[in-house]
Design a protein around this motif. Structure first.
Motif, PDB file in Angstrom:
ATOM      1  N   ASP A  16       0.800  -1.220   0.000  1.00 23.63           N
ATOM      2  CA  ASP A  16       0.000   0.000   0.000  1.00 23.63           C
ATOM      3  C   ASP A  16       0.834   1.273   0.000  1.00 23.63           C
ATOM      4  N   SER A  17       2.039   1.210   0.510  1.00 25.12           N
ATOM      5  CA  SER A  17       2.821   2.432   0.663  1.00 25.12           C
ATOM      6  C   SER A  17       4.055   2.525  -0.235  1.00 25.12           C
ATOM      7  N   ASN A  43      23.421  12.840 -25.814  1.00 26.13           N
ATOM      8  CA  ASN A  43      24.032  12.008 -24.781  1.00 26.13           C
ATOM      9  C   ASN A  43      23.717  10.530 -24.920  1.00 26.13           C
ATOM     10  N   GLY A  44      22.729  10.191 -25.763  1.00 22.77           N
ATOM     11  CA  GLY A  44      22.411   8.784 -25.950  1.00 22.77           C
ATOM     12  C   GLY A  44      21.422   8.250 -24.939  1.00 22.77           C
ATOM     13  N   ALA A  45      21.423   6.935 -24.762  1.00 20.74           N
ATOM     14  CA  ALA A  45      20.445   6.257 -23.908  1.00 20.74           C
ATOM     15  C   ALA A  45      20.723   6.535 -22.436  1.00 20.74           C
ATOM     16  N   TYR A  46      19.618   6.700 -21.680  1.00 21.18           N
ATOM     17  CA  TYR A  46      19.692   6.960 -20.243  1.00 21.18           C
ATOM     18  C   TYR A  46      18.826   5.917 -19.531  1.00 21.18           C
ATOM     19  N   PHE A  47      19.367   5.324 -18.465  1.00 23.04           N
ATOM     20  CA  PHE A  47      18.647   4.301 -17.712  1.00 23.04           C
ATOM     21  C   PHE A  47      18.537   4.742 -16.251  1.00 23.04           C
ATOM     22  N   TYR A  48      17.404   4.424 -15.631  1.00 17.67           N
ATOM     23  CA  TYR A  48      17.174   4.898 -14.271  1.00 17.67           C
ATOM     24  C   TYR A  48      16.296   3.915 -13.504  1.00 17.67           C
ATOM     25  N   ALA A  49      16.308   4.059 -12.174  1.00 19.37           N
ATOM     26  CA  ALA A  49      15.456   3.261 -11.287  1.00 19.37           C
ATOM     27  C   ALA A  49      15.207   4.076 -10.030  1.00 19.37           C
ATOM     28  N   GLY A  50      14.109   3.762  -9.347  1.00 19.50           N
ATOM     29  CA  GLY A  50      13.794   4.499  -8.134  1.00 19.50           C
ATOM     30  C   GLY A  50      12.779   3.787  -7.276  1.00 19.50           C
ATOM     31  N   ILE A  51      12.614   4.291  -6.074  1.00 23.60           N
ATOM     32  CA  ILE A  51      11.628   3.750  -5.138  1.00 23.60           C
ATOM     33  C   ILE A  51      10.933   4.918  -4.460  1.00 23.60           C
ATOM     34  N   SER A  52       9.621   4.794  -4.285  1.00 15.37           N
ATOM     35  CA  SER A  52       8.821   5.830  -3.644  1.00 15.37           C
ATOM     36  C   SER A  52       8.042   5.191  -2.494  1.00 15.37           C
ATOM     37  N   ILE A  53       8.073   5.853  -1.335  1.00 19.38           N
ATOM     38  CA  ILE A  53       7.395   5.331  -0.149  1.00 19.38           C
ATOM     39  C   ILE A  53       6.435   6.399   0.368  1.00 19.38           C
ATOM     40  N   ASP A  54       5.158   6.035   0.464  1.00 16.63           N
ATOM     41  CA  ASP A  54       4.152   6.936   1.014  1.00 16.63           C
ATOM     42  C   ASP A  54       4.089   6.757   2.532  1.00 16.63           C
TER      43      ASP A  54
END
Length: 923
Positions: free
Chosen positions: A855-856, A911-922
């Motif tokens: 949920d969060s 600049n070419g290809a860009y890759f990313y990742a992340g986490i979000s917490i409520d």
């Protein structure tokens, strides 16, 4: 994605299990959708919790599952809540945003104020002008790291061009709407005028000679939505609103508390980005709120420079043009990656507060923002064989033995505060009084460099040895500071009459522009006295790469503006509405401007709407255009394709040089804007909007070409008196015409395993310079106009931005999974840099996947420019190209130049290809 229709969108919901009454109220607020239901019917029902991205229908089904309630929609998209068994109840309307045909009995409607209309609206499709509403979810899903690039990714009419080695323009990118200038779009925060950036773009980039607004000073963490009015609105909002208006709406007490971290980098292993976002709403004395946003970003530089093919050290022998022989071991083993061409390095910290508190008859409200961004970009590499920028010392070697790459360090601070009080009177009138103050400041430091003239001074005047000079010569200098502040007082009054809604208002503004001199070492000429060289060799004065401004160039100027507006919105029939506006602005300096707007909306039937608008507009000369002055070394392409450094000065409008050659005081730009369009909403959920626009601008303020000696006697004398090679001045000198088409289509298609959401958005625009002219009676009037405004300058206006942009977005939602694909096509554009090159259209693919862990918490990963697409290779305006061989005929280096891609204009970068990742917490 763009919100133009009644078609549902994927919306982030967060509703806990509770009484259905309150749950439905929360649902209506979060979805901004009309709900009709009986409080008696829902009082005994219990709802289910929902959290995540859902379509409206799917979320409502989940919310009401096993509650004994169901829902239905009519052809106008109004949702009614019913019992599973048929019942007859009294209906209450609680909230709305997307419906424009709600029942006449509605009493408690929550409307939102939308840019382009001072009246709160239930829908953006009942506006007579086109408006994009971009939610924070749409902006986040673009995967970009700042607001400017996010807007470019989702709004085809918006461009955020990149350039390199263009001083401050590297770090304050020009943002444009409909292919016009950065200063022809007005930016608002919560509907209040935003101050401009203190920087003016004087180098050869998109927006040359203009000053825009720093959109990246407000972090995404603070933004609830962004509204883009794609129509002229000077008659409503005043100066600058020729291309349109961008309104950043800040988060309020409805925002979800969260913390988010992300990391990304480019496929070449550079440009690493780290970001932290935080948002939380606090109670303000129990009845009010204060929403707090914090953002911290750290971006590393990228470098796409080619190899340096020119000789770095002396004793090269020229064999043929651009081919050299060397036996110098230092040359043979030299590092050929001497330039840095790419994204600059920066760190940014930003905090934004947005608050509201009920007080007496109304609400006390306000916001405050502060951001600090420290950037580092590069200038041109100075070789060890260039005696003008790296003087030879007694030992026969250059001051900096292996040459040096000057770095430009900028610290940008941006702060604003707003305080207002809005209340309603018993007669239905609404009054809003507010004060806003904002300031943007920029401090320049030049690092890893030298003042070449000071090396001569130390050698000849101070009699220092070569080693002493290298040990003592300063490598860093404070160049100068810029600041621009804006204070605004507003009083807005709105009254609903029997036959119309009337809005009137007063505005009082104060602009304050300052340029503070740098330290002496940054600008001083140590080997010249009274314009006479003191030594046999006259090295270039000022710190190399980014010389400073002397006290003679300091500026401290202010301006006052007084404004009055009147706006009328009339519902002539149930299907036809008419909006009209009139505004009077009185400026210190050029005087007054009066502008009007007429706009109409016609609902021809249940699915087709027509809209049209005509307005006049203006843009006052910016404080920077009036008062900025600077002298710098600019690198220009000569007839042999080589770059030469020349002393070029930009003179303020009231300078002695401008006066001596007959440049008059700048006056306002004027515009006429005509648009018409249609909105078609089909029963299958497909909505299509089409808008045509035509914008004529007269007396555009432009920065002239570099004016050199030899043109006429008056100009020769003026340049000699100022001791510069070339001069640039601001003047009213261009008329232009812009026309184009915006097309947007949205469609949602539910399937058994989820929901597909499709958006196609396109912009086609064309700008032509219709007339060039110089001031009558001036020294420039005797010159061919092409010498004052070159083809290069005309091309910046006409062709340095893509002629068209097409964006196709596909979203898919299934339970806890969300997938997003964006195809962004950047149309062709042409750049003149010595010669002309047309760069072909490119298609970029962005992908993103999100998963709701619980949920969060949700995680995401994605890629921008997944298939590593680059612009066409550069064939013009290059530098340091060449072929060097050693004594045995072996190739030391062979290079087409350091600028593999155009450094002047790159719509999506290089600049070419860009890759990313992340986490979000409520929480």
């Amino acid at each position: 994605m763009s919100c133009f229709s009644k078609a549902e969108q994927l919306i982030y919901f967060d509703i806990k299990d509770q009484n259905a009454n309150q749950a439905l109220i929360n649902f209506a607020q979060q979805s901004q959708q009309t709900l009709l239901f009986s409080f008696e019917l829902t009082a005994k029902a219990k709802s289910n919790p929902i959290k995540g991205y859902y379509s409206t229908d799917f979320a409502l089904r989940k919310l009401l599952r096993n509650s004994g309630l169901t829902f239905s929609k009519n052809q106008d998209n109004i949702i009614a809540i019913n019992a599973n068994a048929s019942q007859t109840e009294q209906i209450s309307t609680i909230a709305t945003n997307h419906n424009n045909s709600a029942p006449t009995a509605e009493l408690n409607i929550e409307k939102i104020a939308i840019v382009g209309s001072r009246t709160a609206r239930r829908s953006i499709i009942d506006l007579p002008v086109p408006v994009d509403i971009l939610s924070v979810q749409q902006l986040k899903q673009s995967g970009q790291t700042d607001v400017g690039n996010m807007l470019q990714a989702v709004a085809p009419s918006f461009n955020f061009s990149k350039s390199a080695i263009s001083d401050g323009s590297d770090v304050l990118q020009p943002a444009t709407l409909r292919g016009l200038g950065p200063d022809q779009t007005l930016v608002l925060i919560n509907g209040k005028r935003r101050h401009q950036a203190s920087l003016i773009h004087i180098n050869n980039s998109v927006g040359r000679g203009t000053a825009g607004t720093d959109l990246n000073a407000i972090p995404l963490a603070a933004i609830k939505r962004i509204e883009i009015l794609r129509d002229g609105a000077a008659a409503q909002y005043g100066s600058d609103a020729i291309a349109g208006v961008i309104n950043l709406v800040l988060k309020d007490d409805t925002a979800q508390d969260y913390v988010e971290v992300s990391y990304g980098q480019y496929s070449q292993g550079d440009g690493a980005s780290k970001q932290l976002e935080f948002n939380k709403t606090f109670s303000l004395f129990e009845q009010g709120f204060i929403n707090t946003s914090l953002s911290i970003s750290n971006m590393q530089a990228t470098n796409r420079a080619g190899q340096d093919g020119a000789c770095i050290y002396k004793d090269c022998i020229s064999l043929t043009p651009e081919k050299y022989l060397t036996t110098n071991n230092s040359e043979i083993s030299a590092n050929r990656q001497t330039f840095e061409v790419g994204n600059p390095k920066y760190q940014q910290q930003a905090i934004v507060l947005n608050a509201g508190y009920p007080l007496a008859l109304g609400e006390l409200y306000g916001f405050a923002s502060y951001s600090k961004r420290d950037n580092t970009s590069a200038a041109f590499f100075r070789t060890a064989r260039d005696n003008n920028t790296n003087p030879q010392l007694q030992d026969g070697q250059a001051t900096i033995n292996n040459g040096y790459l000057p770095k430009i360090a900028t610290s940008i601070k941006d702060a604003s505060i707003n305080l207002g009080y809005a209340f309603d009177l018993d007669n239905g009138a609404s009054i809003d009084a507010s004060y806003t103050h904002g300031k943007n400041s920029l401090r320049y430091w030049t690092e890893n460099s030298i003042n070449a003239s000071f090396a001569n001074f130390l050698r000849y005047h101070e009699a220092q040895t070569a080693d002493e000079i290298r040990h003592t010569i300063p490598r860093t200098a404070h160049a100068y500071d810029l600041s621009l502040s804006l204070q605004t007082l507003n009083l807005d009054i709105m009254q609903d009459l029997d036959w119309a809604t009337l809005a009137v208002g007063l505005e009082f503004r104060r602009d304050h522009y300052q340029v503070e001199a740098g330290e002496k070492y940054s600008y001083f000429d140590y080997n010249t006295l009274d314009n006479q060289a003191q030594y046999n060799h006259d090295a270039i004065a000022g710190i190399q790469g980014f010389p400073g401004i002397s006290p003679d160039g300091a500026v401290d100027e202010q301006r006052y503006v007084r404004s009055f507006y009147l706006e009328l919105e009339q519902q002539l029939t149930s299907d036809i509405s008419l909006n009209s506006a009139l505004r009077f602005d009185d400026y210190d300096g050029f005087g007054a401007s009066t502008n009007l707007k007429l706009a109409a909306y016609w609902q021809s039937n249940s699915w087709l709407t027509y809209r049209a608008a005509f307005n006049t507009g203006f843009r006052a000369p910016s404080m920077q255009q009036l008062y900025f002055n600077n002298t710098s070394t600019q690198f220009l392409v000569n007839d042999d394709g080589q770059l030469l450094g020349q002393k070029v000065a930009t003179f303020r409008n009231d300078s002695s040089l401008a006066s001596s050659i007959g440049i008059p005081e700048l006056t306002e730009e004027s515009s006429e804007n005509f648009s018409f369009g249609a909105v078609a909403s089909f029963n299958n959920g497909l909505t299509v909007t089409f808008d045509y626009y035509h914008i004529s601008i007269t007396d555009r303020i432009v920065l002239s070409s570099s004016l050199c000696s030899g043109e006429n006697t008056v100009l020769n004398q003026a340049l000699m008196a100022e001791n510069v090679d070339k001069a640039q001045v601001f003047l009213n000198g261009v008329d232009s015409k812009t026309q184009g088409i915006d097309l947007i289509a949205t469609w949602q298609y539910p399937i058994s395993q989820g929901v597909f959401d499709f958006t196609l958005a396109a912009n086609f625009t064309d700008t032509k310079v219709s007339q060039l002219f110089t001031p009558k009676g001036s020294a420039l009037n005797n010159l061919p106009v092409e010498q004052v405004f070159s083809q290069h300058d005309i091309a910046i206006i006409e062709s340095w931005q893509p002629k068209n942009r097409i964006n196709f977005t596909v979203n898919y939602q299934h339970e806890d999974w969300f997938f997003n694909v964006i195809l962004n096509r950047f149309g062709q554009y042409s750049v003149i840099d010595g010669e002309e090159q047309t760069y072909s259209a490119k298609l970029l693919t962005d992908v993103r996947a999100e998963y709701q862990i619980n949920d969060s918490t949700h995680i995401y990963l994605g890629s921008n420019n997944l298939f590593d697409v680059y612009p066409d290779k550069n064939t013009i305006g290059n530098s340091r190209q060449g072929h060097i061989i050693d004594g045995a005929g072996n190739t030391v280096v062979e290079s087409d130049g350091v600028f593999e891609y155009s450094r002047r204009s790159a719509p999506f970068g290089y600049n070419g290809a860009y890759f990313y990742a992340g986490i979000s917490i409520d929480f």
